[in-house]
Design a protein around this motif. Structure first.
Motif, mmCIF file in Angstrom:
data_model
loop_
_atom_site.group_PDB
_atom_site.id
_atom_site.type_symbol
_atom_site.label_atom_id
_atom_site.label_comp_id
_atom_site.label_asym_id
_atom_site.label_seq_id
_atom_site.Cartn_x
_atom_site.Cartn_y
_atom_site.Cartn_z
ATOM 1 N N THR A 38 35.060 60.272 35.232
ATOM 2 C CA THR A 38 35.329 60.294 36.649
ATOM 3 C C THR A 38 34.797 59.471 37.513
ATOM 4 O O THR A 38 34.914 59.685 38.639
ATOM 5 N N HIS A 39 34.144 58.395 37.014
ATOM 6 C CA HIS A 39 33.615 57.246 38.091
ATOM 7 C C HIS A 39 34.954 56.666 38.764
ATOM 8 O O HIS A 39 35.921 56.447 38.075
ATOM 9 N N TRP A 40 34.558 56.171 39.991
ATOM 10 C CA TRP A 40 35.655 55.817 40.886
ATOM 11 C C TRP A 40 36.294 54.577 40.376
ATOM 12 O O TRP A 40 37.332 54.185 40.574
ATOM 13 N N THR B 210 25.400 59.253 37.714
ATOM 14 C CA THR B 210 26.169 58.069 37.529
ATOM 15 C C THR B 210 26.500 58.183 35.774
ATOM 16 O O THR B 210 27.680 58.140 35.377
ATOM 17 N N GLN C 20 26.708 60.830 33.883
ATOM 18 C CA GLN C 20 27.871 61.959 33.650
ATOM 19 C C GLN C 20 28.800 61.635 33.991
ATOM 20 O O GLN C 20 29.912 61.887 33.500
ATOM 21 N N SER C 21 29.329 60.922 35.170
ATOM 22 C CA SER C 21 30.523 60.559 35.554
ATOM 23 C C SER C 21 31.358 59.601 34.823
ATOM 24 O O SER C 21 32.420 59.488 34.504
ATOM 25 N N GLU D 20 32.406 61.574 31.468
ATOM 26 C CA GLU D 20 33.644 62.249 31.760
ATOM 27 C C GLU D 20 34.621 61.466 32.421
ATOM 28 O O GLU D 20 35.660 62.016 32.454
#
Length: 255
Positions: free
Chosen positions: A140-142, A132, A134-135, A138
């Motif tokens: 890239t989390h929804w 979580t 890392q997302s 970057e």
């Protein structure tokens, strides 16, 4: 080691029912002094009911009386035999269901304002997983477009003292030279408030630190040299050509 039950509710009770200073309450409950001040101002722990530590066998009334007379005295938790050999909490922090939706906002705040923190430290502070984190790093989390950074202390996911300890630990691992802004991010709140502001140039003249007037001085020197020329006669003043050369040219044309 004995631990205090319901520390935030205990802090609320001590603020409302005693004359202890913020430092004494913070030392006893484990919260930061600024958090205790926020409780007194009504900005923190809104709606939390006070928890009486004396009635619940966690603190002696004599400790409170002694601390009220001596502002430097630190109250001691009442000895509890059942707390002996209590294991230290391991693994990620447990986050209540009501606050789990706030974790992405807290992670984004930590990633933005404390990039020196490792993923393991962030995971321990707010009780999340490394994927979580890392997302969010970057982006890239929804739901990254709707996440706004919020201080995890304000959300109640961790204490200010825990955040300061994690930041201080991360600061020791960095050997690079830092400016004042970066150094303030790596110290505790009390230390950063006590630092002097770094002198800065106004934004209107930034980038002109190395500007010199050498070019303009050369122009002034040339103007001075031109002014010193001798213009005592009319020919030199008007820069007229020699008459002899013109006459010779005219004679050649006539031939």
């Amino acid at each position: 080691m004995a631990k205090l039950l319901h520390p935030k509710a205990t802090a609320v009770w001590l603020v409302d029912n005693t004359t202890l200073n913020f430092k004494q309450i913070a030392d006893f409950t484990g919260y930061h002094e600024l958090e205790v001040q926020g409780i007194a101002d009504g900005d923190v722990a809104g709606g939390v009911k006070g928890f009486d530590p004396v009635a619940n066998n966690q603190l002696e009334q004599e400790e409170i009386d002694r601390a009220e007379k001596d502002p430097l005295y630190k109250m001691k938790l009442k000895f509890n035999p059942a707390a002996l050999d209590e294991d230290k909490r391991r693994g990620p922090r447990y986050t209540p269901l009501s606050k789990r939706q706030d974790r992405p906002a807290a992670i984004l705040w930590l990633v933005k304002f404390h990039p020196e923190l490792a993923d393991s430290q962030i995971s321990k502070l707010v009780g999340t997983t490394k994927p979580t984190i890392q997302s969010i790093r970057e982006r890239t989390h929804w739901n990254i477009q709707n996440i706004q950074p919020i201080d995890p202390v304000a959300l109640g996911l961790c204490r200010q003292s825990e955040l300061d300890a994690a930041v201080a630990k991360a600061a020791k691992k960095q050997d690079a030279v830092m400016n004042d802004d970066e150094r303030r991010k790596l110290v505790s709140t009390e230390q950063s408030l006590g630092m002097e502001a770094e002198p800065r140039l106004p934004s209107a003249i930034e980038g002109l630190e190395t500007f010199s007037l050498s070019g303009s001085s050369r122009d002034e020197d040339e103007e001075k040299k031109a002014a010193r020329k001798d213009y005592s006669d009319a020919d030199s003043f008007f820069n007229l050509p020699d008459e002899s050369s013109d006459d010779d040219d005219e004679d050649d044309d006539r031939k």
